[in-house]
Design an enzyme around this catalytic site. Sequence first.
Site, PDB file in Angstrom:
ATOM      1  N   HIS A 129       6.716  -5.988  11.180  1.00  0.00           N
ATOM      2  CA  HIS A 129       6.691  -4.362  10.995  1.00  0.00           C
ATOM      3  C   HIS A 129       5.677  -4.088   9.807  1.00  0.00           C
ATOM      4  O   HIS A 129       5.439  -3.101   9.798  1.00  0.00           O
ATOM      5  CB  HIS A 129       8.284  -3.584  10.808  1.00  0.00           C
ATOM      6  CG  HIS A 129       8.997  -3.985   9.600  1.00  0.00           C
ATOM      7  ND1 HIS A 129       9.701  -4.748   9.610  1.00  0.00           N
ATOM      8  CD2 HIS A 129       8.651  -3.333   8.599  1.00  0.00           C
ATOM      9  CE1 HIS A 129      10.330  -4.703   8.463  1.00  0.00           C
ATOM     10  NE2 HIS A 129       9.664  -3.753   7.616  1.00  0.00           N
ATOM     11  N   ASP A 159      11.116  -9.852  14.082  1.00  0.00           N
ATOM     12  CA  ASP A 159      10.688  -9.249  12.948  1.00  0.00           C
ATOM     13  C   ASP A 159       9.909 -10.217  12.021  1.00  0.00           C
ATOM     14  O   ASP A 159       9.869 -10.018  10.949  1.00  0.00           O
ATOM     15  CB  ASP A 159      11.352  -8.299  12.212  1.00  0.00           C
ATOM     16  CG  ASP A 159      10.868  -7.254  11.382  1.00  0.00           C
ATOM     17  OD1 ASP A 159       9.408  -7.093  11.566  1.00  0.00           O
ATOM     18  OD2 ASP A 159      11.382  -6.803  10.270  1.00  0.00           O
ATOM     19  N   GLY A 231       9.219  -1.446   0.597  1.00  0.00           N
ATOM     20  CA  GLY A 231       8.142  -2.432   0.281  1.00  0.00           C
ATOM     21  C   GLY A 231       8.806  -3.709  -0.089  1.00  0.00           C
ATOM     22  O   GLY A 231       8.179  -4.716  -0.207  1.00  0.00           O
ATOM     23  N   ASN A 232      10.146  -3.607  -0.054  1.00  0.00           N
ATOM     24  CA  ASN A 232      10.615  -5.134  -0.294  1.00  0.00           C
ATOM     25  C   ASN A 232      10.711  -5.936   0.903  1.00  0.00           C
ATOM     26  O   ASN A 232      10.784  -7.203   0.910  1.00  0.00           O
ATOM     27  CB  ASN A 232      12.044  -4.826  -0.519  1.00  0.00           C
ATOM     28  CG  ASN A 232      12.329  -5.197  -1.951  1.00  0.00           C
ATOM     29  OD1 ASN A 232      13.103  -4.310  -2.528  1.00  0.00           O
ATOM     30  ND2 ASN A 232      12.168  -6.176  -2.735  1.00  0.00           N
ATOM     31  N   SER A 233      10.481  -5.186   2.187  1.00  0.00           N
ATOM     32  CA  SER A 233      10.203  -6.033   3.541  1.00  0.00           C
ATOM     33  C   SER A 233       9.290  -7.187   3.441  1.00  0.00           C
ATOM     34  O   SER A 233       8.021  -7.178   3.008  1.00  0.00           O
ATOM     35  CB  SER A 233       9.697  -4.995   4.411  1.00  0.00           C
ATOM     36  OG  SER A 233      10.691  -4.128   4.865  1.00  0.00           O
ATOM     37  N   THR A 249      14.395  -7.767   5.208  1.00  0.00           N
ATOM     38  CA  THR A 249      13.880  -6.951   6.315  1.00  0.00           C
ATOM     39  C   THR A 249      14.260  -5.557   6.301  1.00  0.00           C
ATOM     40  O   THR A 249      13.538  -4.558   6.818  1.00  0.00           O
ATOM     41  CB  THR A 249      14.235  -7.557   7.705  1.00  0.00           C
ATOM     42  OG1 THR A 249      13.473  -7.062   8.718  1.00  0.00           O
ATOM     43  CG2 THR A 249      15.690  -7.500   8.049  1.00  0.00           C
ATOM     44  N   ALA A 250      15.382  -5.233   5.981  1.00  0.00           N
ATOM     45  CA  ALA A 250      16.021  -3.870   6.072  1.00  0.00           C
ATOM     46  C   ALA A 250      17.047  -3.441   5.247  1.00  0.00           C
ATOM     47  O   ALA A 250      17.825  -4.436   4.810  1.00  0.00           O
ATOM     48  CB  ALA A 250      16.494  -3.610   7.447  1.00  0.00           C
ATOM     49  N   LEU A 291      19.930 -18.041  29.964  1.00  0.00           N
ATOM     50  CA  LEU A 291      20.804 -18.387  30.907  1.00  0.00           C
ATOM     51  C   LEU A 291      20.517 -18.165  32.250  1.00  0.00           C
ATOM     52  O   LEU A 291      21.063 -18.937  33.222  1.00  0.00           O
ATOM     53  CB  LEU A 291      22.429 -17.860  30.459  1.00  0.00           C
ATOM     54  CG  LEU A 291      23.051 -18.510  29.298  1.00  0.00           C
ATOM     55  CD1 LEU A 291      24.191 -17.704  29.086  1.00  0.00           C
ATOM     56  CD2 LEU A 291      23.483 -19.921  29.459  1.00  0.00           C
TER      57      LEU A 291
END
Length: 480
Positions: A129, A159, A231-233, A249-250, A291
């Site tokens: 993202h 992601d 911004g840490n993503s 990520t979040a 499966l």
Amino acid sequence: MRRPTSPTKTLIALSCAAAFGGFAATAMRDGVQTPAQAAPLASAATPATVAALPPQVNGQPLPSLAPMLARVTPAVVSVHTKQRIRVSPFADPFFRRMYPELTQERINESLGSGVIVDAQSGIVLTNHHVVEGADEVSVTLADGRTLKAEFVGSDPDTDIAVMKIPAQNLSAVPFADSGPLQVGDFVVAVGNPFGIGQTVTSGIVSAVGRSGLRGLGFQNFIQTDASINPGNSGGALVNLEGRLVGINTASFNPRGSAAGNIGLGFAIPVNLARDVMTQLVATGEVRRGTLGVESQLLDARIAQALGLGADVRGAVITRVYSNGAAQAAGLEVGDVIVEANGQRIDGPDALRNFEGLQGIGRPVRLAVLREGRPLTLTATLREQPRSTAGAEIDPRLTGATFTELPERFRQGGLTGVLVESVARGSRAARSGLQAGDVVVEATSGGFVDLAGFRANFTQAPPQLILRIVRGNRQGTLAMQ
């Protein structure tokens, strides 16, 4: 397309807010342009008393993360993206075509983070993202160098995205094994929150194997109370040895990102990220095992009909596809899957999430209830189809290509298949089908995914009508 009769609910109810993606860089600029007001000193003659930790306690120096971070931070980068968007003053496509000269180009810029994991090849891991839809991506290193990044590939459902930068005097973070990670282990998050520059926060692992977050893809998150902000993503989550255990990520906040961090951050385990990265570097795509079943929630009514207790949780098999892994393993309609490789399966969402995180050819040990009796079966997962041409399943769908619905849509409560593309002038296009439509129902029969959609056309229906979701509206199309 018949005029939609009723609006649909929002496809994706996001309660996960804020570390997602970049953010408008201008927001931070506007915030810092207002000068701070200095508070007057109470008395110039009064010396200030500053509390400070002693350099030693009982003769022992205080522990510090600084030596470890000196090795890690050079490998954590800022990711800057640019996306060109054409904006027209007209909402009606007719007028947009009539007055193209009034259309203007606008550039959206955003910021995120990334981690160099291979210094020799210049491989950088980040979130999908962060770079989604970007026309240009550049990476700024900790030493101030800015390098143009080459896009290698990405996987929206986990992601994860992979980029490549020129391999010149780079540092990399070594991989850890995220499997043994336990609640209570210390971790450190490194990234570029709010575009202010590289920032380090620390905390512990709050949970492992976390899933059930609406609006995200396949989920097996590390939860941490280390602050993860916008911004840490794509940044690094490392252990105290300076090894990479996750990709941030979040963060979760019901009030949105403006409310700040509340200690609920999530990271993708590095074992999963490394597997996705390996596939993307080798082939540019991710292949997943399945499966080959459809299932539904084991509710109280079904549990009673199957002679099970009201406290039993699981996924009831409602359909077994021919030539699939489940059929080969002996799974039958009516079986209830309660565990997969020792992991509890509470329902169809948990089963799909488990499948989506597995590779092709991987054996899966299933704990099953059949007519109330426990049974153990072993299935070897087979490749999950990624897309199919409409002409292969029904002539009326000629020109359309269908693909699996992105998992983040499913987490928002939607099921069906996505129309990936429609050839101009094709039979499907003449019937009104468009790229981006989500087919949720059809007169060919019920389905929840691409395999079910295909299986329904063994006997073509006399009249093919599709119920679709387009944007925030729902309607039907009669395929000619």
